[in-house]
Motif scaffolding. Structure first.
Motif, PDB file in Angstrom:
ATOM      1  N   ASN A   1      42.191  10.426  39.098  1.00 38.49           N
ATOM      2  CA  ASN A   1      41.928   9.263  39.633  1.00 38.49           C
ATOM      3  C   ASN A   1      42.045   8.229  38.385  1.00 38.49           C
ATOM      4  O   ASN A   1      42.056   6.628  39.204  1.00 38.49           O
TER       5      ASN A   1
ATOM      6  N   VAL B   1      46.353   0.591  40.975  1.00 38.32           N
ATOM      7  CA  VAL B   1      45.518  -0.605  41.757  1.00 38.32           C
ATOM      8  C   VAL B   1      44.143  -1.528  40.821  1.00 38.32           C
ATOM      9  O   VAL B   1      44.655  -3.099  41.775  1.00 38.32           O
ATOM     10  N   ALA B   2      43.707  -1.793  40.169  1.00 47.01           N
ATOM     11  CA  ALA B   2      43.596  -2.738  39.406  1.00 47.01           C
ATOM     12  C   ALA B   2      44.611  -3.627  39.002  1.00 47.01           C
ATOM     13  O   ALA B   2      44.616  -5.187  38.807  1.00 47.01           O
TER      14      ALA B   2
ATOM     15  N   LEU C   1      52.335  -3.299  48.146  1.00 49.77           N
ATOM     16  CA  LEU C   1      51.730  -1.973  47.616  1.00 49.77           C
ATOM     17  C   LEU C   1      52.791  -1.742  49.329  1.00 49.77           C
ATOM     18  O   LEU C   1      51.833  -2.032  50.111  1.00 49.77           O
TER      19      LEU C   1
ATOM     20  N   ALA D   1      53.305   1.083  53.312  1.00 52.32           N
ATOM     21  CA  ALA D   1      52.497   2.737  52.964  1.00 52.32           C
ATOM     22  C   ALA D   1      53.569   3.565  53.119  1.00 52.32           C
ATOM     23  O   ALA D   1      52.909   5.351  53.676  1.00 52.32           O
TER      24      ALA D   1
ATOM     25  N   LEU E   1      46.808  -4.880  40.551  1.00 50.05           N
ATOM     26  CA  LEU E   1      46.966  -5.317  42.023  1.00 50.05           C
ATOM     27  C   LEU E   1      45.846  -6.633  42.192  1.00 50.05           C
ATOM     28  O   LEU E   1      46.515  -6.749  42.753  1.00 50.05           O
TER      29      LEU E   1
ATOM     30  N   HIS F   1      52.580   4.803  46.177  1.00 48.57           N
ATOM     31  CA  HIS F   1      51.382   4.908  44.783  1.00 48.57           C
ATOM     32  C   HIS F   1      51.365   6.592  45.224  1.00 48.57           C
ATOM     33  O   HIS F   1      51.263   6.713  46.335  1.00 48.57           O
ATOM     34  N   PHE F   2      51.952   7.486  44.123  1.00 55.18           N
ATOM     35  CA  PHE F   2      51.880   9.121  44.989  1.00 55.18           C
ATOM     36  C   PHE F   2      51.122   9.249  43.502  1.00 55.18           C
ATOM     37  O   PHE F   2      51.019   9.794  42.077  1.00 55.18           O
ATOM     38  N   ASN F   3      49.927   9.916  43.627  1.00 49.82           N
ATOM     39  CA  ASN F   3      48.659  11.033  43.226  1.00 49.82           C
ATOM     40  C   ASN F   3      49.291  12.437  43.209  1.00 49.82           C
ATOM     41  O   ASN F   3      48.864  13.319  43.871  1.00 49.82           O
ATOM     42  N   SER F   4      49.854  12.896  41.838  1.00 53.19           N
ATOM     43  CA  SER F   4      50.512  14.655  42.335  1.00 53.19           C
ATOM     44  C   SER F   4      49.364  15.215  41.847  1.00 53.19           C
ATOM     45  O   SER F   4      49.859  16.197  41.043  1.00 53.19           O
ATOM     46  N   GLY F   5      48.365  14.602  41.631  1.00 53.80           N
ATOM     47  CA  GLY F   5      47.246  16.097  41.402  1.00 53.80           C
ATOM     48  C   GLY F   5      46.635  15.240  40.159  1.00 53.80           C
ATOM     49  O   GLY F   5      45.599  15.627  39.028  1.00 53.80           O
ATOM     50  N   GLY F   6      45.928  13.815  39.836  1.00 54.34           N
ATOM     51  CA  GLY F   6      45.631  13.293  38.714  1.00 54.34           C
ATOM     52  C   GLY F   6      43.929  13.024  39.192  1.00 54.34           C
ATOM     53  O   GLY F   6      43.225  13.428  40.510  1.00 54.34           O
TER      54      GLY F   6
ATOM     55  N   ILE G   1      43.496   4.607  39.805  1.00 56.63           N
ATOM     56  CA  ILE G   1      42.490   2.992  39.358  1.00 56.63           C
ATOM     57  C   ILE G   1      42.702   2.068  38.730  1.00 56.63           C
ATOM     58  O   ILE G   1      43.059   0.781  39.749  1.00 56.63           O
ATOM     59  N   GLU G   2      43.595   2.049  38.020  1.00 62.23           N
ATOM     60  CA  GLU G   2      43.409   1.487  36.329  1.00 62.23           C
ATOM     61  C   GLU G   2      45.219   1.029  37.224  1.00 62.23           C
ATOM     62  O   GLU G   2      45.579  -0.621  37.481  1.00 62.23           O
TER      63      GLU G   2
END
Lengths: 543, 161
Positions: B32, B39-40, B55, B57, B42, B25-30, B36-37
């Motif tokens: 959140n 992760v939900a 998921l 690491a 999963l 999972h890569f957050n490119s500047g969002g 969170i959705e």
């Protein structure tokens, strides 16, 4: 309440700001924010320092510096919390603060951004910045190197933590200086999620900005749109109906529950208790389905409007909320009882990341972090907005700062929120129309407003200035994570590496909130950047 | 597409991957919201783990890169680096309108735009944020072998089988 027009600014000369600030701090010990506003007509930059006592009084101190000589003394020596706020102003406006520990450092803006570009100045046009973005494209990855002058190379290890670390759901980089297994220093490099929202907001109308500020954060999204609405309603002199106020309060409290429950679940994830994470997140879906039911959306609700809410909620739906909330409470209590009676978890978080009230106040902490030390600082009581003054609820406080107490504060706050929602549904007037006739968008008269609300993570602060135009002249946002990050970096020192994820995340960091502005810590004096080629050359020479 | 045809076109390693798509999972500047959705998705109610998804690491263990948020200047290099570290064959799922096109943050002085500006995208899941069910469907499409090529881009329906 929750917002006020700025009418009584105390003007002061730039050179005497330190003196005035230190005098103010004795009666108003909490520095909320340093706001800069560029006035292109008068060719000057106004700086507004907002202080508060812990009982709801605000004090705004203002000073003006000319556009061509942007220098003034830093107040970080008397108010340590100011260092991060000043650094933000210095990067975005090009103001130099003499004596600020971050002077000369790049903390918020991307590494490839030119040094002389200060995006929030009014005369910097969007088109100019687009050129900067185009010129800032992919290149060699940069590698961070910390200087070794302060630490002798044999005794310390520099360990990068992030930006993409399994414990962090958002990108942020911390360089940990370790002696053996003990942390002696933390050097954050932040700004990965900086999207320049304050600048975008200036280029859009008030109504468009309502949807923009909501998207600052995906967890506490409603509170951002609510606080912006509070500020704009004050500027427009609009008052929402009672039912709208009740509905807003219900949504905000549902959001607080989902945010706290999310964090409690993640605590399980960080401490290696994955079943706890799964159980709690499953329970959280009940709250998400309620948000979906009431607003039509799970995350970004777009539910609020200037002067009310965007749609009415039927009695039938409210009854479903009351029923589901009761079920949730029962399951939640049972689950929390089971989790907190599991000793390995409790032992893992007790006595970790300790701090006291004085420490927290000095570094400007807010929200559950400061309440865990026993300071009852909650905007819902201090400066009630919505219908919080008509509801009977307690401010939850802890017995001393550590991860355990912070957790207990959040756990109990969820129960308080359930209590608030229940009372709201009982007291809500059923025969009113909460939807305003028109969605106000047009010219907003001149004025400056500051607003404060209690987001799930703590006190949220907005400053909105209108100048007889369709767009705001300036929107300044100070989020709770920014206020808490100094403390989090400070309390890490002395703990071991294995405690880092738990402590950093105990403040419930929300980097997406924080990064639209700036951020950082004070011990950055020996950080510099080296590009990949230079590093390769250096390593060849060493061989 | 019929099953027989698929197995002709589909390489052996791609067939192996799609039954256990491990995710980085890569957050490119969002903001959140999408994170969170995701992760939900999963967690027990949606549970993408029943598709063999997990998921992980490290990008070196991953088959699927899930990207959320508009790409900011500061993370663009990291995104490319992490994509390059993933072994072939790989899929990229852009979750949320911001990751698809830059969304509401387009025009910001540190916002580059959608994920496509930096790396090829396999599936776009628009929405602000998309429901976890949509995220589930995107992974399900990989699981069922409905995705032919990586890097088709956003908004092109032919990617879906």
């Amino acid at each position: 309440m929750g917002r006020s027009r700025i009418e009584d600014k105390a003007y002061t000369e730039p050179h005497s700001i330190v003196e005035v600030a230190s005098k103010t701090l004795s009666s108003y010990p909490h520095l909320i924010s340093v706001t800069a506003v560029h006035d292109e007509k008068e060719k000057s930059i106004e700086l507004i320092y907002t202080f508060s006592d812990f009982r709801g009084a605000l004090k705004n101190i203002s000073t003006r510096i000319p556009e061509d000589k942007k220098t003034l003394p830093s107040i970080a020596s008397v108010a340590p919390a100011a260092s991060i706020y000043e650094q933000e102003v210095s990067e975005l406006f090009g103001v130099t603060f003499d004596g600020n520990p971050f002077t000369g450092k790049r903390v918020l803006l991307p590494d490839c951004f030119p040094n002389n570009a200060h995006p929030l100045l009014r005369n910097v046009k969007q088109e100019d910045l687009e050129k900067v973005v185009a010129g800032c494209m992919l290149g060699e990855p940069q590698i961070y190197v910390t200087g070794s002058s302060r630490y002798s190379a044999e005794s310390v290890i520099l360990l990068p933590f992030g930006p993409y670390h399994p414990a962090l759901k958002e990108p942020e980089r911390f360089i940990l200086v370790l002696e053996g297994e003990t942390i002696v220093d933390v050097i954050p490099k932040i700004g990965h999620v900086h999207r320049g929202i304050e600048k975008i907001a200036e280029g859009r109308t008030f109504l468009q900005d309502l949807f923009l500020v909501e998207r600052i954060c995906g967890i506490c999204s409603f509170i951002h749109s609510w606080i912006f609405t509070l500020a704009v309603e004050e500027l427009l002199n609009v008052k929402p109906s009672k039912k709208a106020e009740y509905l807003r309060t219900v949504i905000a409290e549902l959001e607080r529950i989902h945010s706290h429950v999310l964090w409690i679940g993640l605590l399980g994830y960080w401490t290696g208790f994955e079943s706890m994470f799964m159980w709690i997140w499953r329970l959280r879906e009940k709250i998400m389905s309620l948000l979906d039911l009431l607003t039509g959306n799970r995350v970004h609700k777009s539910f609020i409007a200037f002067g009310g809410v965007r749609k009415d909620v039927s009695d039938e739906k409210l009854n479903t909320v009351a029923k589901t909330i009761a079920e949730f409470e029962k399951d939640y209590k049972k689950l929390i009882d089971e989790i907190m009676s599991y000793e390995p978890l409790v032992e893992r978080i007790k006595g970790i990341g300790m701090y006291n009230a004085e420490h927290a106040i000095r570094l400007g902490a807010v929200g559950p972090i400061i309440r865990a030390t026993g300071v009852p600082y909650d905007m819902r009581k201090v400066e009630p907005y919505g219908v919080y003054d008509e509801i009977d609820f307690n401010v939850v406080t802890g017995k001393g700062g550590d991860v355990f107490n912070v957790t207990m504060v959040r756990i109990k706050e969820v129960l308080e929120s359930i209590n608030i929602i229940r009372q709201c549904i009982e007291k809500m007037p059923r025969n009113e129309n909460p939807v305003p006739k028109t969605l106000v968008s047009g010219v907003v008269k001149e004025g400056e407003v500051v607003a404060r609300t209690e987001a799930p993570r703590g006190e949220l602060f907005y400053y909105v200035k209108a100048a007889n135009s369709r767009n705001p002249h300036r929107v300044k946002i100070r989020t709770p994570t920014l206020a808490n990050i100094l403390l989090a970096a400070d309390i890490l020192k002395g703990y071991t590496l294995s405690d880092v994820p738990v402590i950093i995340t105990s403040i419930d960091p929300c980097f997406s909130c924080m990064d639209r502005v700036l951020v950082v810590d004070k011990n950055r004096n020996n950080v510099f950047f080296v590009d990949f080629n230079k590093l390769r050359k250096e390593s060849r020479r060493a061989r | 597409m019929a099953d027989g045809q698929r197995s002709e076109h589909e390489s052996f390693d791609r067939r192996l991957v799609r039954k256990s798509p491990w995710i980085f999972h890569f957050n490119s500047g969002g903001c959140n919201g999408c994170d969170i959705e995701f992760v939900a998705a999963l967690t027990p109610l949606y549970d993408v783990e029943r598709l063999g998804a997990k998921l992980v690491a490290s990008p070196k263990h991953a088959d699927v890169l899930v990207v959320t948020g508009p790409v900011t200047l500061q993370v663009a290099k990291s995104l490319k680096l992490i994509y390059d570290q993933m072994p072939e064959p790989k899929y990229v799922i852009a979750i949320g309108t911001c990751a698809c096109s830059g969304g509401i943050f387009s025009g910001g002085y540190t916002v580059l735009g959608g994920v496509e500006k930096v790396i090829p995208v396999t599936i776009c899941v628009p929405g602000c944020p998309p429901n976890p069910k949509e995220i589930f469907r995107a992974l399900e499409a990989i699981y069922k072998g409905e995705i032919k090529v990586a890097g088709g881009g956003c908004g092109e329906e032919q990617n879906r089988g």
